[in-house]
Design an enzyme around this catalytic site. Structure first.
Site, short mmCIF file in Angstrom:
data_model
loop_
_atom_site.label_atom_id
_atom_site.label_comp_id
_atom_site.label_asym_id
_atom_site.label_seq_id
_atom_site.Cartn_x
_atom_site.Cartn_y
_atom_site.Cartn_z
N PRO A 1 0.82 -1.21 0.00
CG PRO A 1 -0.85 -1.61 1.55
CD PRO A 1 0.48 -2.12 1.09
CD GLU A 2 2.37 3.25 -4.01
OE1 GLU A 2 3.07 4.26 -3.90
OE2 GLU A 2 2.73 2.24 -4.63
CE LYS B 1 4.92 3.19 1.24
NZ LYS B 1 5.62 2.18 0.43
NE ARG C 1 9.13 -3.46 -2.55
CZ ARG C 1 9.78 -4.11 -1.62
NH1 ARG C 1 10.66 -5.05 -1.96
NH2 ARG C 1 9.56 -3.86 -0.34
#
Length: 267
Positions: free
Chosen positions: A2-3, A51, A252
């Protein structure tokens, strides 16, 4: 993962549902917290920092969570069927009218509200901080440019530089800046502008469910490069590529356009 805007939205929704309410159920199913029962306590408010999410209680403690790759907070009406199986629930906070369930929360902690900085003090300025000002922008710029040899794509993901950017925004920012993700930060023409753009994108999406960096909300039209590997670039027509960036646990997938983004040695 999640951003920052996703966590910000979760905090806003939880705050609207729980603030000022007393918990009739406060069950924590995390191995380190199973002995704690939060029932009977009131919720003073809910806030996000990058976050990280904090549910602040009226007895001076906060329930901290980090969503990691697959965690989420969801709100239900009493008796409403949950979206996920009960064994995925790690926290159940219920008032007389709403039930907040934290699913797959691998990181969960109960600490004094006065000690929250122990968990987030290392972070860079929060791009969605409502009090953002010149001091925040200056500190983010100092941190971003501290290592001019760092790869831009990795620097954008580093929460110690500025908090809130995840992989989707990393890919979209590099595209909008016209820069190869592997280019060193020192080659960035306007690092302050990059920070401003990152904040603009997160703020633009903080109030809506469907994230868009293109300005369009139709399915399949919301991003420039993210998750569009093999599809034509919306600007130049070149096929979007994907590759790994980073090493070990930090690796990533990055998406980029070989036509629009300035070439630099990389995959």
């Amino acid at each position: 993962m999640p951003e920052g805007d996703t966590v910000y939205q979760a905090a806003r929704s939880l705050d609207a549902a729980l603030r000022g309410q007393q918990l009739v159920r406060g069950e924590l199913r995390h191995p380190r917290l199973v002995e704690h029962d939060l029932a009977g306590h009131g919720v003073a408010g809910v806030a996000s920092v990058g976050k990280h999410l904090f549910i602040r209680l009226d007895h001076g403690h906060s329930l901290h969570s980090h969503l990691r790759m697959d965690g989420s907070w969801q709100l239900y009406l009493p008796g409403q069927r949950w979206r996920y199986p009960g064994h995925h629930a790690r926290a159940i906070l219920a008032t007389a009218d709403r039930v907040a369930v934290g699913f797959r929360l691998h990181d969960l902690a109960l600490l004094r509200t006065s000690e929250e900085r122990r968990l987030v003090g290392h972070l860079g300025p929060d791009l969605l901080d409502p009090n953002w000002g010149e001091e925040h922008a200056g500190e983010a710029l100092r941190r971003l440019t501290a290592d001019p040899t760092a790869e831009l794509g990795m620097a954008l993901l580093d929460q110690r530089v500025m908090a809130g950017v995840g992989n989707a925004y990393r890919c979209e920012l590099c595209f909008l800046l016209g820069v190869w993700p592997w280019a060193p930060v020192g080659e960035l023409a306007d690092p302050a502008g990059a920070i401003s753009l990152a904040r603009t994108l997160l703020r633009r999406n903080a109030g809506r469910v469907e994230r868009s960096t293109t300005g369009e909300l139709a399915r399949g039209r919301r991003t420039w490069v993210y998750e569009r590997s093999g599809l034509p670039c919306r600007r130049c027509g070149a096929l979007i590529r994907r590759a790994d960036q980073g090493e070990g646990v930090e690796v990533r997938v990055v998406y980029y356009c070989p036509g629009c983004q300035q070439p630099h040695p990389g995959p």
